[in-house]
Design an enzyme around this catalytic site. Structure first.
Site, PDB file in Angstrom:
ATOM      1  CG  ASN A 139      -2.842  -5.563 -21.680  1.00 23.20           C
ATOM      2  OD1 ASN A 139      -1.893  -6.174 -21.820  1.00 23.20           O
ATOM      3  ND2 ASN A 139      -2.799  -4.564 -20.351  1.00 23.20           N
ATOM      4  CD  GLU A 158       0.163 -11.504 -12.866  1.00 20.23           C
ATOM      5  OE1 GLU A 158       0.119 -10.268 -11.938  1.00 20.23           O
ATOM      6  OE2 GLU A 158       1.293 -12.011 -12.100  1.00 20.23           O
ATOM      7  CB  CYS A 184      -3.719  -5.430 -15.584  1.00 18.07           C
ATOM      8  SG  CYS A 184      -2.385  -5.947 -14.931  1.00 18.07           S
ATOM      9  CD  GLU A 232       3.728 -12.919 -14.915  1.00 19.18           C
ATOM     10  OE1 GLU A 232       3.718 -12.027 -15.179  1.00 19.18           O
ATOM     11  OE2 GLU A 232       4.028 -14.438 -15.807  1.00 19.18           O
TER      12      GLU A 232
END
Ligand code: ADP
Length: 472
Positions: free
Chosen positions: A147, A246, A280, A453
């Protein structure tokens, strides 16, 4: 366009090739090399061999390579954005936004590379000195999704290189061309051979599992579905490999009765429609307090209807294609299910005729128990639910196994912060539709992941803390 694997500073053919498709028309863009056992072994050996010298390289030298990579990527942003649009299907404006975001990880971590503080203290009892330092963890396996093919790669490569780790990147099979272009930039920025390697293993599951059982691999950084993340956590357990995960999200939006409805709609449009909803962090469940529910639904429907869907590189388009027909059909299936459970379609909701993985901007009104709310839609679909009290809104928003991000719209800061503190998510956006920033910690609670992150935390996913106790 790079189509070979990059191993030990060389562009190499793999054991076979596989096609990369343009999802907007189904055509083949390129054939890319895939990696078998031989190529995977070569990448492991290269990253392992390069690690000691890279770990010892002066932070300033590593920093300047990352800075150079930022500069090249920024100068070449149109070419990279075009590549992203072609293999991912997102519109050019979204792809350009992604390149800017992705390049920023190189700049941010160029700055972080020279700023990893340690600690030197007298112990509370006075018997010794406590010295704390940080060391690179070692060979890191980086696995990224389709994505954000640029952003997810730089968000991992940036901190890894800043910390002094060497890496093996495994991009998503749908979007490997962007990853290869980024590695080409790192090569031109002067990153030494073996420090960054890219493989595209086939079959992915068995080869990655084997890598996670190889003693040369010390760290895994994964972005993708919770389902695959869970499998990898099990695999990583045997060697107790450090993991940063993640995973999926199912982001709620809470719009309270004192919110500025027009501003909230603007925010929701960004939170929902950036990347065509394939994020997400995408707004997945929109909870609106009853007094403003009809006004917000009408304004959101109007804004969604004003979008232009079409070929990602055509001028004036706001909504491109999904990454594949398979992904598009998943979205369509979820909407059909929502309707079969009593959901009402305010706009969209139908697969258009013709080739290409398109799905229209869709607004639904659904009851709070509609099962679409339990699924990460990953597409341009906004299900709206009405709530009454603040407590009810909070409970609905938190009623999920995921906890990546929540969005809160309210006219009162105190109320917004109270709600933000009650959200079971790693990130909360107040009166904004996007908060991702390389300078801020990105990550989730619950089954949305482990670790953070970006920000000051990001580099620590690639560093071990070492305590040295000194007799005085
Ligand atoms: P998405 O839903 O975004 O496609 P996935 O979790 O399926 O998310 O994919 C994310 C990344 O994980 C991709 O690079 C994909 O190729 C990789 N992947 C998928 N299955 C496995 C597996 N069993 N082991 C390792 N990596 C995998």
């Amino acid at each position: 366009m790079r189509t070979q694997l990059y191993i030990d500073g060389k562009w190499v053919d793999g054991n076979a090739t596989m096609p990369v498709y343009d999802p907007s028309d189904g055509s083949v863009i390129a054939e890319v090399a895939t990696a078998g056992e031989v190529e995977v072994e070569a990448a492991l050996e290269a990253a392992h061999r390069a690690f000691p010298a890279w770990a010892k390289t002066a932070p300033r030298v590593r920093s300047e390579m990352l800075r150079k990579a930022f500069e090249i990527m920024t100068a070449e942003s149109d070419q990279i954005a075009t590549l992203i649009s072609r293999e991912n299907g997102k519109v050019f404006a979204d792809a350009k936004g992604e390149v800017a975001y992705a390049a920023e990880f190189f700049r941010w971590f160029a700055e972080e590379a020279v700023r990893t503080p340690g600690d030197f203290r007298k112990s509370p009892s006075g018997d010794k000195r406590i010295l704390v330092t940080h060391q690179p963890i070692g060979v890191s396996l980086l696995i990224t999704p389709w994505n954000y093919p640029a952003g997810m790669a730089t968000r991992k490569i940036g901190p890894a290189l800043a910390a002094g780790c060497t890496v093996i990147l495994k991009p998503a099979g749908e979007t490997p061309l962007t990853a290869l272009a980024i590695v080409d930039i790192l090569e031109r920025a002067g990153v030494p051979k073996g420090v960054v390697n890219v493989i595209l293993p086939k079959p992915v599951g068995t080869i990655i599992s084997k890598m996670l059982h190889d003693p040369r691999v010390k760290n895994l950084s994964f972005t993708g579905s919770t389902e695959v993340g869970r499998v990898l956590l099990h695999e990583a357990a045997d060697q107790v490999i450090r993991c940063s995960m993640e995973l999926g999200g199912n982001a709620p939006v809470l719009v309270f009765d004192d919110a500025d409805v027009t501003k909230a709609v603007e925010g929701i449009m960004v939170a929902k429609m950036r990347n065509g909803g394939a994020a997400c962090t995408a707004a997945n469940r929109i909870y609106v307090q009853r007094p403003i529910a009809e006004k917000l639904t009408a304004e959101l429907t109007k804004a969604m209807e004003a979008l232009h869907m079409g070929a990602p590189l055509e001028a004036g388009m706001n909504l491109g294609a999904s990454v594949s027909i398979k992904e598009r059909d998943k979205i369509a299936g979820l909407v059909d299910m929502a309707v079969s459970q009593g959901g009402l379609v305010r706009t969209g909701g139908k697969v258009p005729a013709g080739a290409g993985a398109f799905y229209p901007a869709t607004v639904l009104t659904v009851a709070s128990d509609n099962e679409i709310l339990k699924n990460e839609v990953f597409g341009p679909v906004a299900p709206i639910v009405i709530f009454d009290t603040d407590e009810e809104g909070i409970a609905l928003a938190n009623n999920t196994d995921f906890g990546l991000i929540s969005y809160v719209f309210s006219g009162e800061l105190g109320r917004s912060i109270r709600i933000a503190e009650a959200m079971e998510s790693g990130m909360v956006a107040i009166n904004r539709g996007v908060i991702s920033d390389p300078a801020a910690p990105f990550g989730g609670m619950k089954q949305s992941g482990l670790g953070r992150e970006g920000g000051f935390d990001g580099i620590h996913e690639f560093l071990e803390t070492k305590y040295i106790g000194v007799e005085i």
